[in-house]
Design an enzyme around this catalytic site. Structure first.
Site, PDB file in Angstrom:
ATOM      1  N   GLU A 183       0.841  -1.192   0.000  1.00 52.87           N
ATOM      2  CA  GLU A 183       0.000   0.000   0.000  1.00 52.87           C
ATOM      3  C   GLU A 183       0.879   1.246   0.000  1.00 52.87           C
ATOM      4  O   GLU A 183       1.978   1.250   0.572  1.00 52.87           O
ATOM      5  CB  GLU A 183      -0.905  -0.003   1.247  1.00 52.87           C
ATOM      6  CG  GLU A 183      -1.756   1.264   1.361  1.00 52.87           C
ATOM      7  CD  GLU A 183      -2.883   1.181   2.395  1.00 52.87           C
ATOM      8  OE1 GLU A 183      -2.886   0.236   3.204  1.00 52.87           O
ATOM      9  OE2 GLU A 183      -3.740   2.071   2.384  1.00 52.87           O
ATOM     10  N   ASN A 201      -6.774   1.742   2.669  1.00 47.35           N
ATOM     11  CA  ASN A 201      -7.436   3.039   2.752  1.00 47.35           C
ATOM     12  C   ASN A 201      -6.978   3.984   1.628  1.00 47.35           C
ATOM     13  O   ASN A 201      -7.737   4.820   1.158  1.00 47.35           O
ATOM     14  CB  ASN A 201      -7.151   3.697   4.108  1.00 47.35           C
ATOM     15  CG  ASN A 201      -7.713   2.885   5.269  1.00 47.35           C
ATOM     16  OD1 ASN A 201      -8.562   2.022   5.083  1.00 47.35           O
ATOM     17  ND2 ASN A 201      -7.236   3.165   6.480  1.00 47.35           N
ATOM     18  N   ASN A 217     -12.399  -0.529  -0.658  1.00 45.79           N
ATOM     19  CA  ASN A 217     -11.755  -1.012   0.564  1.00 45.79           C
ATOM     20  C   ASN A 217     -12.476  -0.509   1.807  1.00 45.79           C
ATOM     21  O   ASN A 217     -12.715   0.711   1.932  1.00 45.79           O
ATOM     22  CB  ASN A 217     -10.307  -0.508   0.623  1.00 45.79           C
ATOM     23  CG  ASN A 217      -9.609  -0.907   1.915  1.00 45.79           C
ATOM     24  OD1 ASN A 217      -9.265  -2.075   2.092  1.00 45.79           O
ATOM     25  ND2 ASN A 217      -9.416   0.048   2.814  1.00 45.79           N
ATOM     26  N   GLU A 218     -12.816  -1.398   2.698  1.00 46.74           N
ATOM     27  CA  GLU A 218     -13.404  -1.042   4.011  1.00 46.74           C
ATOM     28  C   GLU A 218     -14.377   0.133   3.908  1.00 46.74           C
ATOM     29  O   GLU A 218     -14.344   1.051   4.742  1.00 46.74           O
ATOM     30  CB  GLU A 218     -12.292  -0.755   5.044  1.00 46.74           C
ATOM     31  CG  GLU A 218     -11.479  -1.974   5.386  1.00 46.74           C
ATOM     32  CD  GLU A 218     -10.447  -1.765   6.499  1.00 46.74           C
ATOM     33  OE1 GLU A 218     -10.288  -0.636   6.999  1.00 46.74           O
ATOM     34  OE2 GLU A 218      -9.797  -2.773   6.863  1.00 46.74           O
ATOM     35  N   TYR A 240      -7.436  -7.821  12.024  1.00 47.62           N
ATOM     36  CA  TYR A 240      -6.210  -7.397  12.708  1.00 47.62           C
ATOM     37  C   TYR A 240      -6.384  -7.707  14.181  1.00 47.62           C
ATOM     38  O   TYR A 240      -7.393  -7.323  14.782  1.00 47.62           O
ATOM     39  CB  TYR A 240      -5.976  -5.890  12.541  1.00 47.62           C
ATOM     40  CG  TYR A 240      -5.590  -5.493  11.146  1.00 47.62           C
ATOM     41  CD1 TYR A 240      -4.284  -5.645  10.697  1.00 47.62           C
ATOM     42  CD2 TYR A 240      -6.535  -4.966  10.270  1.00 47.62           C
ATOM     43  CE1 TYR A 240      -3.921  -5.270   9.399  1.00 47.62           C
ATOM     44  CE2 TYR A 240      -6.177  -4.601   8.972  1.00 47.62           C
ATOM     45  CZ  TYR A 240      -4.871  -4.754   8.546  1.00 47.62           C
ATOM     46  OH  TYR A 240      -4.513  -4.394   7.274  1.00 47.62           O
ATOM     47  N   GLU A 271      -6.871  -8.727   4.041  1.00 47.36           N
ATOM     48  CA  GLU A 271      -5.934  -8.091   4.976  1.00 47.36           C
ATOM     49  C   GLU A 271      -5.994  -8.879   6.272  1.00 47.36           C
ATOM     50  O   GLU A 271      -7.083  -9.046   6.844  1.00 47.36           O
ATOM     51  CB  GLU A 271      -6.318  -6.629   5.265  1.00 47.36           C
ATOM     52  CG  GLU A 271      -6.083  -5.689   4.105  1.00 47.36           C
ATOM     53  CD  GLU A 271      -6.361  -4.227   4.458  1.00 47.36           C
ATOM     54  OE1 GLU A 271      -6.212  -3.838   5.630  1.00 47.36           O
ATOM     55  OE2 GLU A 271      -6.755  -3.496   3.525  1.00 47.36           O
ATOM     56  N   GLN A 325       1.223  -6.066   5.821  1.00 49.68           N
ATOM     57  CA  GLN A 325       1.623  -5.794   4.472  1.00 49.68           C
ATOM     58  C   GLN A 325       3.017  -6.380   4.247  1.00 49.68           C
ATOM     59  O   GLN A 325       3.599  -6.901   5.198  1.00 49.68           O
ATOM     60  CB  GLN A 325       1.622  -4.288   4.228  1.00 49.68           C
ATOM     61  CG  GLN A 325       0.254  -3.657   4.517  1.00 49.68           C
ATOM     62  CD  GLN A 325       0.125  -2.190   4.104  1.00 49.68           C
ATOM     63  OE1 GLN A 325       1.035  -1.586   3.548  1.00 49.68           O
ATOM     64  NE2 GLN A 325      -1.034  -1.593   4.395  1.00 49.68           N
TER      65      GLN A 325
HETATM   66  O1  AHR Z   1      -3.147  -2.241   6.386  1.00 49.94           O
HETATM   67  C1  AHR Z   1      -3.357  -0.985   6.945  1.00 49.94           C
HETATM   68  C2  AHR Z   1      -4.795  -0.488   6.809  1.00 49.94           C
HETATM   69  O2  AHR Z   1      -5.625  -1.264   7.616  1.00 49.94           O
HETATM   70  C3  AHR Z   1      -5.409  -0.580   5.443  1.00 49.94           C
HETATM   71  O3  AHR Z   1      -5.095   0.509   4.652  1.00 49.94           O
HETATM   72  C4  AHR Z   1      -6.875  -0.596   5.748  1.00 49.94           C
HETATM   73  O4  AHR Z   1      -7.628  -1.280   4.777  1.00 49.94           O
HETATM   74  C5  AHR Z   1      -6.943  -1.254   7.127  1.00 49.94           C
HETATM   75  O5  AHR Z   1      -7.766  -0.534   7.983  1.00 49.94           O
END
Ligand code: AHR
Length: 537
Positions: A73, A118, A218-219, A284, A333, A385
């Site tokens: 990213e 993002n 995305n999100e 996450y 992710e 990432q």
């Molecule tokens: O990976 C970091 C961020 O985490 C990404 O940009 C987003 O999609 C998520 O909230």
């Protein structure tokens, strides 16, 4: 309060397991994968005991190689100063860091997601093509950084080609338009003869890029997203994006933006089920919040819940609306993170440069076990990432370091077989506040039918001591000559650093397990990966 759950020790029918470590199937050998790490003594306490049973006929499904994906990213130093470093003596003529490319190839990344995250919700791809000195510098409102646009679609596809990986592009459904998304597909996948596809040729790329995987935003469900929408508004917009993108190229595979929560995924799929092949989910584990070692490692349960919920909704809607092949889960992710507040650091490019430790490598291995166990429904996944930002690879202008989490990623991607098979685990357990009781031993197994080869990955999450595992095989015998790899270190806090880059690495260890049952001692806080041939009993 003790973290140890009241133990009912597994009862073993065949053997007694109180043995001297030297009589067990495994011991340490000199490092064979990467040199340099000192072998530490095993803990001297009485090990706990567990049992792991594998039946190669109990198949969980085919493991899609796309689960070994990764993500770059425009965030922090992931791209600029990470994989791409124009003018660096470490970069190739295209500005790509040779050391990063080499380390990434060894991870066998099957597909690579880009440009965000993002970032994608404010990204206009036309800014990133053509002569570099004419590309505009913008200010990115996702991560509050200047974006020079010198790394764009052509550079990304070139990166993928050098890595032998499939490109996966996430389109802008924040500030982006239908035209932009459709024309991005046209730029990448049309042979030529139109203004947009001829631009690609003009900029030196005669062959089509044939980008197969495309994400629809995305999100979009999160209020931090540029262009955040509710589920109905997203679904309505995404159907139109999907239509025009597939009109440009009907062979592309689309990923709807999901989150594993049925209150979002259901209305989205009700509208999009006929247009998409995947729905995304992100996970996450935020170690800032959980703090405690066992809470953090127990949180893989939450990843499992997200995967289950995503698949339940996707399958239910697919069945109801008679889609012959269900929509699959794209876990595009996933990772363990800390220092989440880094995201708001304006104009600071050192964001999320997490110095991962052994505990985090255990978490990553347990997450990989979970993803492999759900191979029937998770058909694509991306560690978030690849470089510098919450990443296994860390760069400086003059060097590169492989973080602890690099090693399980490489091990699983390189050694796992094509079928997931069930492992029945009877293990002592630990307690957590948020995730109930969890087994200390977390496992997954794969089978390669053609080569008659099994792999068994076992994470011993217990930090207080070793666990002796009785491995039992149903209907088959392990042939002698198998191999074992291990990742561990002196303590869960151990990190790799430039001073001590091999504190936590993969080592080949002695393994002489054979027959239909054998024992393995799993050292405390370790990952053990066994690979052995089988024959009929
Ligand atoms: O990976 C970091 C961020 O985490 C990404 O940009 C987003 O999609 C998520 O909230």
């Amino acid at each position: 309060m003790s973290h140890e759950a009241p133990q009912s020790q597994p009862k073993f029918s065949r053997r007694s397991f109180l043995r001297d470590a030297s009589a067990l199937g495994m011991g340490f050998l000199a490092p064979a994968i990467l040199p340099g790490r000192k072998v530490t003594a095993q803990s001297s306490d009485q090990p706990l005991r567990a049992r792991l049973s594998i039946d190669p006929d109990h198949r969980l499904g085919t493991i899609d190689p796309n689960i070994y994906g990764n993500f770059i990213e425009h965030l922090g130093r992931c791209i600029y100063g990470g994989i791409y470093d124009e003018g660096s003596p470490l970069a190739d003529p295209d500005g790509l860091r040779n050391d990063v490319l080499e380390a990434t190839r060894a991870l066998r990344v099957t597909q690579l997601r880009w440009p965000g995250g993002n970032f994608s919700s404010g990204y206009h791809w036309r800014d990133g093509i053509g002569p570099k000195d004419q590309r505009p510098t913008r200010y990115d409102l996702a991560w509050f950084q200047r974006e020079p646009n010198t790394y764009g679609t052509d550079e990304f596809v070139a990166t993928c080609r050098k890595l032998g990986t499939e490109p996966y592009i996430c389109v802008n459904m924040g500030t982006g338009t239908l035209d932009e998304a459709a024309q991005w597909v046209e730029y990448c996948n049309h042979a030529g003869g139109t203004y947009i596809s001829d631009l690609r040729k003009k900029y030196g790329h005669a062959e089509t890029y044939n980008v197969k995987y495309w994400g629809l935003g995305n999100e979009v469900w999160g209020n931090w997203q540029i262009g955040h929408k509710n589920a109905d508004d997203y679904a309505k917009a995404a159907v139109e994006f999907a239509k025009v993108m597939k009109w440009e190229d009907p062979t592309i595979k689309l990923v709807a933006c999901g989150n594993g929560d049925p209150s979002w995924d259901r209305p989205v799929l009700d509208a999009l089920v006929g247009h998409v092949e995947y729905i995304s989910a992100h996970h996450y584990t935020n170690a800032d919040d959980l703090k405690d070692y066992y809470e953090i490692l127990g949180s893989v349960a939450q990843l499992e819940t997200t995967i289950r919920n995503s698949a339940l909704t996707a399958e239910a809607v697919s069945v109801r609306l008679r889609k012959p092949t269900p929509v699959w889960t794209a876990l595009d992710e996933w990772n363990i993170i800390y220092n989440w507040s880094d995201g708001g650091k304006r104009d600071d490019v050192h964001k999320f440069e997490i110095p991962y430790n052994l505990r985090d490598a255990l978490w990553v291995a347990a997450a990989l076990n979970c993803i492999q166990r759900h191979c029937r429904t998770v058909r694509l996944a991306n560690l978030a990432q690849l470089v510098n930002v919450i990443a296994p690879i860390y760069t400086t202008p003059t060097g590169m370091l492989l973080r602890t989490i690099y090693y399980p990623l490489a091990l699983y991607a390189n050694h796992s077989g094509p079928l997931g098979v069930e492992v029945a685990v009877e293990s002592p357990r630990f307690t957590t506040q948020h995730f109930a009781d969890r087994p200390y031993l977390d496992a997954s197994a794969t089978y390669d039918e053609a080569q008659r080869r099994i792999t068994l990955a076992v994470v011993n999450l217990r930090k207080e001591g070793d666990i002796v595992g009785a491995i039992e095989l149903a209907g088959v015998r392990a042939r002698p000559g198998g191999r074992a790899y291990q990742i561990t270190g002196p303590s869960p806090d151990t990190q790799n650093s430039f001073e001590n880059p091999h504190a936590v690495i993969t080592q080949e260890v002695k393994f002489d397990g054979a027959g239909d049952h054998f024992e393995i001692r799993f050292p405390r806080h370790s990952i053990t990966f066994l690979e052995f041939g089988i024959e009929a009993r």
